[in-house]
Design a protein around this motif. Structure first.
Motif, PDB file in Angstrom:
ATOM      1  N   ILE A  71      30.729 -11.245   1.587  1.00 39.77           N
ATOM      2  CA  ILE A  71      30.261 -11.541   2.947  1.00 39.77           C
ATOM      3  C   ILE A  71      28.761 -11.810   2.933  1.00 39.77           C
ATOM      4  CG2 ILE A  71      30.000 -10.668   5.308  1.00 39.77           C
ATOM      5  CD1 ILE A  71      32.565  -8.969   4.771  1.00 39.77           C
ATOM      6  N   GLU A  72      28.007 -11.020   2.183  1.00 40.38           N
ATOM      7  CA  GLU A  72      26.557 -11.210   2.111  1.00 40.38           C
ATOM      8  C   GLU A  72      26.213 -12.577   1.524  1.00 40.38           C
ATOM      9  OE1 GLU A  72      22.477 -10.771   2.404  1.00 40.38           O
ATOM     10  OE2 GLU A  72      24.081  -9.718   3.440  1.00 40.38           O
ATOM     11  N   ILE A  73      26.914 -12.981   0.484  1.00 42.64           N
ATOM     12  CA  ILE A  73      26.661 -14.300  -0.114  1.00 42.64           C
ATOM     13  C   ILE A  73      26.968 -15.399   0.900  1.00 42.64           C
ATOM     14  CG2 ILE A  73      27.428 -15.908  -1.902  1.00 42.64           C
ATOM     15  CD1 ILE A  73      27.875 -13.371  -3.695  1.00 42.64           C
ATOM     16  N   ALA A  74      28.069 -15.275   1.608  1.00 46.33           N
ATOM     17  CA  ALA A  74      28.421 -16.258   2.636  1.00 46.33           C
ATOM     18  C   ALA A  74      27.367 -16.282   3.743  1.00 46.33           C
ATOM     19  CB  ALA A  74      29.803 -15.946   3.207  1.00 46.33           C
ATOM     20  N   ARG A  75      26.870 -15.105   4.125  1.00 50.46           N
ATOM     21  CA  ARG A  75      25.825 -15.019   5.150  1.00 50.46           C
ATOM     22  C   ARG A  75      24.568 -15.745   4.677  1.00 50.46           C
ATOM     23  NH1 ARG A  75      21.303 -13.096   6.202  1.00 50.46           N
ATOM     24  NH2 ARG A  75      21.141 -11.977   4.227  1.00 50.46           N
ATOM     25  N   LEU A 100      27.375 -19.624   5.960  1.00 48.00           N
ATOM     26  CA  LEU A 100      28.788 -19.933   6.164  1.00 48.00           C
ATOM     27  C   LEU A 100      29.400 -19.101   7.283  1.00 48.00           C
ATOM     28  CD1 LEU A 100      29.817 -20.103   2.400  1.00 48.00           C
ATOM     29  CD2 LEU A 100      29.249 -22.014   3.933  1.00 48.00           C
ATOM     30  N   PHE A 101      29.134 -17.807   7.271  1.00 48.73           N
ATOM     31  CA  PHE A 101      29.557 -16.893   8.319  1.00 48.73           C
ATOM     32  C   PHE A 101      28.824 -15.577   8.119  1.00 48.73           C
ATOM     33  CE2 PHE A 101      32.910 -17.003   5.034  1.00 48.73           C
ATOM     34  CZ  PHE A 101      32.873 -15.689   4.571  1.00 48.73           C
ATOM     35  N   TRP A 141      21.773  -9.256 -12.003  1.00 46.28           N
ATOM     36  CA  TRP A 141      23.194  -9.605 -12.075  1.00 46.28           C
ATOM     37  C   TRP A 141      23.749  -9.888 -10.678  1.00 46.28           C
ATOM     38  CZ3 TRP A 141      27.880  -7.925 -10.217  1.00 46.28           C
ATOM     39  CH2 TRP A 141      29.018  -8.462 -10.834  1.00 46.28           C
ATOM     40  N   ASP A 142      23.457  -9.010  -9.726  1.00 45.82           N
ATOM     41  CA  ASP A 142      23.963  -9.190  -8.361  1.00 45.82           C
ATOM     42  C   ASP A 142      23.402 -10.459  -7.722  1.00 45.82           C
ATOM     43  OD1 ASP A 142      25.687  -6.866  -7.936  1.00 45.82           O
ATOM     44  OD2 ASP A 142      23.858  -5.689  -8.108  1.00 45.82           O
ATOM     45  N   ARG A 143      22.149 -10.759  -7.966  1.00 44.85           N
ATOM     46  CA  ARG A 143      21.534 -11.962  -7.397  1.00 44.85           C
ATOM     47  C   ARG A 143      22.150 -13.232  -7.947  1.00 44.85           C
ATOM     48  NH1 ARG A 143      15.459 -10.929  -8.492  1.00 44.85           N
ATOM     49  NH2 ARG A 143      15.436 -13.191  -8.255  1.00 44.85           N
ATOM     50  N   LYS A 144      22.670 -13.163  -9.154  1.00 40.10           N
ATOM     51  CA  LYS A 144      23.260 -14.334  -9.804  1.00 40.10           C
ATOM     52  C   LYS A 144      24.669 -14.638  -9.288  1.00 40.10           C
ATOM     53  CE  LYS A 144      24.619 -16.003 -14.357  1.00 40.10           C
ATOM     54  NZ  LYS A 144      24.727 -15.692 -15.763  1.00 40.10           N
ATOM     55  N   GLN A 145      25.320 -13.666  -8.671  1.00 44.70           N
ATOM     56  CA  GLN A 145      26.721 -13.821  -8.279  1.00 44.70           C
ATOM     57  C   GLN A 145      26.900 -14.858  -7.183  1.00 44.70           C
ATOM     58  OE1 GLN A 145      28.983 -12.443 -10.343  1.00 44.70           O
ATOM     59  NE2 GLN A 145      27.027 -11.888 -11.298  1.00 44.70           N
TER      60      GLN A 145
END
Length: 130
Positions: A74-78, A82-83, A27-31
């Motif tokens: 933040i982790e997804i953006a990283r 993106l940042f 689930w978390d990986r899909k976000q």
């Protein structure tokens, strides 16, 4: 920051990274940034409700939930390049210091209202100069 908090923050970042990693939670990986956005609002509302009803045990838990969603964003953006966590923290630090010249600079204020007026004046000037 105190040493224990530094260690706990690093542990929490590690948990987020593991949840998003190859052996993490499906689930978390899909976000995505977009799919988590409503969760930020939901958790913020739950924080607000806990404050409203002076439910301190729930407030502590809900603040943790809100922080977890923010760190996940933040982790997804990283991951997307993106940042980084450092970018977010650096930006927040700069903003807090900029908004508090009466604490971090040489501006003098005598009341909370004067502090707010200084903040508004500085932000208005900053937006004008962009």
């Amino acid at each position: 920051m105190y040493q224990k908090e530094k260690e706990l923050f690093a542990e929490m970042m590690g948990i987020i990274t593991k949840l998003r990693g190859p052996k993490g939670c499906l689930w978390d990986r899909k976000q995505t940034l977009e799919s988590l956005a409503p969760n930020i609002l939901e958790e913020a509302e739950e924080v607000s409700e806990a404050v409203k009803f002076n439910d301190l045990d729930n407030l502590c838990e809900e603040l943790g939930d809100l922080l977890m969603v923010i760190l996940m964003e933040i982790e997804i953006a990283r991951e997307k390049g993106l940042f980084t966590y450092s970018d977010v923290l650096t930006g927040a630090i700069k903003k807090f210091v900029r908004r508090h010249p009466h604490v971090f600079g040489d501006v003098k204020v005598n009341t909370p209202e004067e502090a707010l007026a200084v903040w508004k004046k500085n932000e208005k000037r900053r937006k004008r100069n962009k």
